[in-house]
Write a protein that holds these residues in place. Structure first.
Motif, PDB file in Angstrom:
ATOM      1  N   ASN A  89       6.230 -16.366   3.659  1.00 44.01           N
ATOM      2  CA  ASN A  89       4.993 -17.024   4.075  1.00 44.01           C
ATOM      3  C   ASN A  89       3.818 -16.049   4.081  1.00 44.01           C
ATOM      4  OD1 ASN A  89       5.597 -15.529   6.358  1.00 44.01           O
ATOM      5  ND2 ASN A  89       6.039 -17.301   7.655  1.00 44.01           N
ATOM      6  N   MET A  90       4.020 -14.900   3.435  1.00 46.82           N
ATOM      7  CA  MET A  90       2.952 -13.923   3.250  1.00 46.82           C
ATOM      8  C   MET A  90       3.181 -13.215   1.923  1.00 46.82           C
ATOM      9  SD  MET A  90       1.817 -10.653   5.590  1.00 46.82           S
ATOM     10  CE  MET A  90       2.872  -9.440   4.825  1.00 46.82           C
ATOM     11  N   TRP A  91       2.106 -12.997   1.179  1.00 44.59           N
ATOM     12  CA  TRP A  91       2.197 -12.317  -0.106  1.00 44.59           C
ATOM     13  C   TRP A  91       1.226 -11.154  -0.128  1.00 44.59           C
ATOM     14  CZ3 TRP A  91       3.186 -17.305   0.699  1.00 44.59           C
ATOM     15  CH2 TRP A  91       4.296 -17.882   0.063  1.00 44.59           C
ATOM     16  N   SER A  92       1.653 -10.034  -0.667  1.00 42.84           N
ATOM     17  CA  SER A  92       0.810  -8.867  -0.875  1.00 42.84           C
ATOM     18  C   SER A  92       0.466  -8.811  -2.359  1.00 42.84           C
ATOM     19  CB  SER A  92       1.555  -7.600  -0.451  1.00 42.84           C
ATOM     20  OG  SER A  92       0.840  -6.440  -0.818  1.00 42.84           O
ATOM     21  N   VAL A  93      -0.809  -9.011  -2.688  1.00 47.83           N
ATOM     22  CA  VAL A  93      -1.250  -9.015  -4.087  1.00 47.83           C
ATOM     23  C   VAL A  93      -1.317  -7.576  -4.582  1.00 47.83           C
ATOM     24  CG1 VAL A  93      -3.116  -9.641  -5.662  1.00 47.83           C
ATOM     25  CG2 VAL A  93      -2.556 -11.140  -3.728  1.00 47.83           C
ATOM     26  N   LEU A  94      -0.708  -7.325  -5.738  1.00 46.35           N
ATOM     27  CA  LEU A  94      -0.596  -5.974  -6.278  1.00 46.35           C
ATOM     28  C   LEU A  94      -1.362  -5.846  -7.580  1.00 46.35           C
ATOM     29  CD1 LEU A  94       3.238  -5.410  -5.737  1.00 46.35           C
ATOM     30  CD2 LEU A  94       1.366  -4.793  -4.172  1.00 46.35           C
ATOM     31  N   GLU A  95      -1.980  -4.695  -7.761  1.00 46.25           N
ATOM     32  CA  GLU A  95      -2.603  -4.344  -9.034  1.00 46.25           C
ATOM     33  C   GLU A  95      -1.568  -3.641  -9.910  1.00 46.25           C
ATOM     34  OE1 GLU A  95      -5.547  -5.406  -9.694  1.00 46.25           O
ATOM     35  OE2 GLU A  95      -6.051  -6.069  -7.654  1.00 46.25           O
ATOM     36  N   GLU A  96      -1.901  -3.489 -11.177  1.00 45.29           N
ATOM     37  CA  GLU A  96      -0.955  -2.894 -12.118  1.00 45.29           C
ATOM     38  C   GLU A  96      -0.549  -1.484 -11.689  1.00 45.29           C
ATOM     39  OE1 GLU A  96       1.778  -2.454 -14.796  1.00 45.29           O
ATOM     40  OE2 GLU A  96       0.707  -4.348 -14.513  1.00 45.29           O
ATOM     41  N   ARG A  97      -1.465  -0.720 -11.089  1.00 47.49           N
ATOM     42  CA  ARG A  97      -1.111   0.639 -10.675  1.00 47.49           C
ATOM     43  C   ARG A  97      -0.061   0.629  -9.565  1.00 47.49           C
ATOM     44  NH1 ARG A  97      -6.101  -0.627  -8.818  1.00 47.49           N
ATOM     45  NH2 ARG A  97      -6.585  -0.376  -6.593  1.00 47.49           N
ATOM     46  N   HIS A  98      -0.083  -0.390  -8.694  1.00 46.78           N
ATOM     47  CA  HIS A  98       0.932  -0.486  -7.651  1.00 46.78           C
ATOM     48  C   HIS A  98       2.289  -0.854  -8.246  1.00 46.78           C
ATOM     49  CE1 HIS A  98      -2.903  -1.842  -5.451  1.00 46.78           C
ATOM     50  NE2 HIS A  98      -2.732  -0.547  -5.236  1.00 46.78           N
ATOM     51  N   VAL A  99       2.266  -1.749  -9.226  1.00 47.49           N
ATOM     52  CA  VAL A  99       3.492  -2.116  -9.942  1.00 47.49           C
ATOM     53  C   VAL A  99       4.088  -0.884 -10.614  1.00 47.49           C
ATOM     54  CG1 VAL A  99       4.427  -3.494 -11.836  1.00 47.49           C
ATOM     55  CG2 VAL A  99       2.736  -4.504 -10.276  1.00 47.49           C
ATOM     56  N   SER A 100       3.225  -0.098 -11.273  1.00 48.27           N
ATOM     57  CA  SER A 100       3.701   1.095 -11.986  1.00 48.27           C
ATOM     58  C   SER A 100       4.309   2.107 -11.025  1.00 48.27           C
ATOM     59  CB  SER A 100       2.544   1.730 -12.755  1.00 48.27           C
ATOM     60  OG  SER A 100       2.081   0.870 -13.777  1.00 48.27           O
ATOM     61  N   ARG A 101       3.680   2.306  -9.876  1.00 45.64           N
ATOM     62  CA  ARG A 101       4.220   3.269  -8.916  1.00 45.64           C
ATOM     63  C   ARG A 101       5.580   2.825  -8.393  1.00 45.64           C
ATOM     64  NH1 ARG A 101      -1.211   3.389  -5.809  1.00 45.64           N
ATOM     65  NH2 ARG A 101      -2.509   4.559  -7.279  1.00 45.64           N
ATOM     66  N   LYS A 102       5.727   1.530  -8.153  1.00 48.26           N
ATOM     67  CA  LYS A 102       7.019   1.028  -7.685  1.00 48.26           C
ATOM     68  C   LYS A 102       8.082   1.220  -8.757  1.00 48.26           C
ATOM     69  CE  LYS A 102       9.271  -3.159  -5.906  1.00 48.26           C
ATOM     70  NZ  LYS A 102       9.129  -4.230  -4.916  1.00 48.26           N
ATOM     71  N   ARG A 103       7.754   0.889  -9.983  1.00 40.24           N
ATOM     72  CA  ARG A 103       8.712   1.091 -11.080  1.00 40.24           C
ATOM     73  C   ARG A 103       9.103   2.554 -11.196  1.00 40.24           C
ATOM     74  NH1 ARG A 103       7.568  -2.206 -16.524  1.00 40.24           N
ATOM     75  NH2 ARG A 103       8.995  -0.553 -17.099  1.00 40.24           N
TER      76      ARG A 103
END
Length: 210
Positions: free
Chosen positions: A151-165
């Protein structure tokens, strides 16, 4: 804000909320990740020193301060040792404003025990902390009756996706179907699709105070 992620295993900080922790750190908040449990499965025992190093490297890459408890709780004692786990995490819970931890219905005993310890530690009549519960691929959805309800979403930018990967790449012994960097990217894209965003992580609000 003072942000704390309480996780059961090295790599849960990445899989559960790595993109969001990176986003919050980037925004200037102080972010910590606490590991209070030692694995006792054969692979975990064989690679424990490597996993601790990967945890530190992952946290550094995400902009997070890694905390490993001095007296780690053994997984085998969790059923009877939730109160010991509670006492172990309490100093960091007291410090934090906001806490991220596991969904209690995960198909993993350690995840559930950590969530229970955080639940006990954040009883509102004692201390008011915002608590958000995350999902862990290959665990949250694996039970007989999957029940994770975001019931909550954290919107991510591509740089956040890349860091997680990239952070997941530190865990060479833990890569498997559903928990590779590519699989995590697909999950973030799917959670983004839920809300019409490029990418996101999903959470369940357990406690929230205005």
């Amino acid at each position: 804000m003072k942000i704390l992620a309480v996780v059961a295993h090295p790599d849960d900080e990445v899989i559960g909320c790595g993109g969001t922790l990176s986003k919050l750190s980037e925004a200037g908040h102080e972010v910590r990740a606490l590991l209070p449990i030692r694995r006792n499965d054969p692979r975990g025992v064989a690679h424990w020193a490597e996993l601790e190093d990967a945890f530190r490297s992952s946290c550094t890459h995400l902009g997070v301060h890694a905390l490993i408890a001095n007296e780690l709780v053994d997984e085998r004692s969790l059923e009877a040792g939730v109160h010991h786990l509670h006492d172990l995490i309490m100093p960091e819970v007291e410090w934090a404003d906001t806490i991220f931890t596991h969904w209690p219905g995960d198909c993993n005993q350690a995840h559930g025990s950590v969530s229970r310890a955080v639940e006990i530690a954040t009883r509102p009549f004692r201390r008011r902390k915002n608590v958000y519960l995350f999902e862990v691929s290959t665990s949250t959805e694996q039970g007989f009756f999957p029940s994770f309800a975001p019931n909550m979403w954290s919107v991510l930018e591509e740089r956040h996706v890349s860091r997680k990967r990239e952070a997941m790449g530190f865990y060479s012994t833990e890569l498997a179907g559903g928990r590779t960097p590519e699989a995590l990217a697909r999950r973030m894209q799917a959670r983004g699709d839920d809300i019409g965003a490029h990418a996101a992580e999903a959470f369940h609000i357990a406690r929230f105070f205005l």
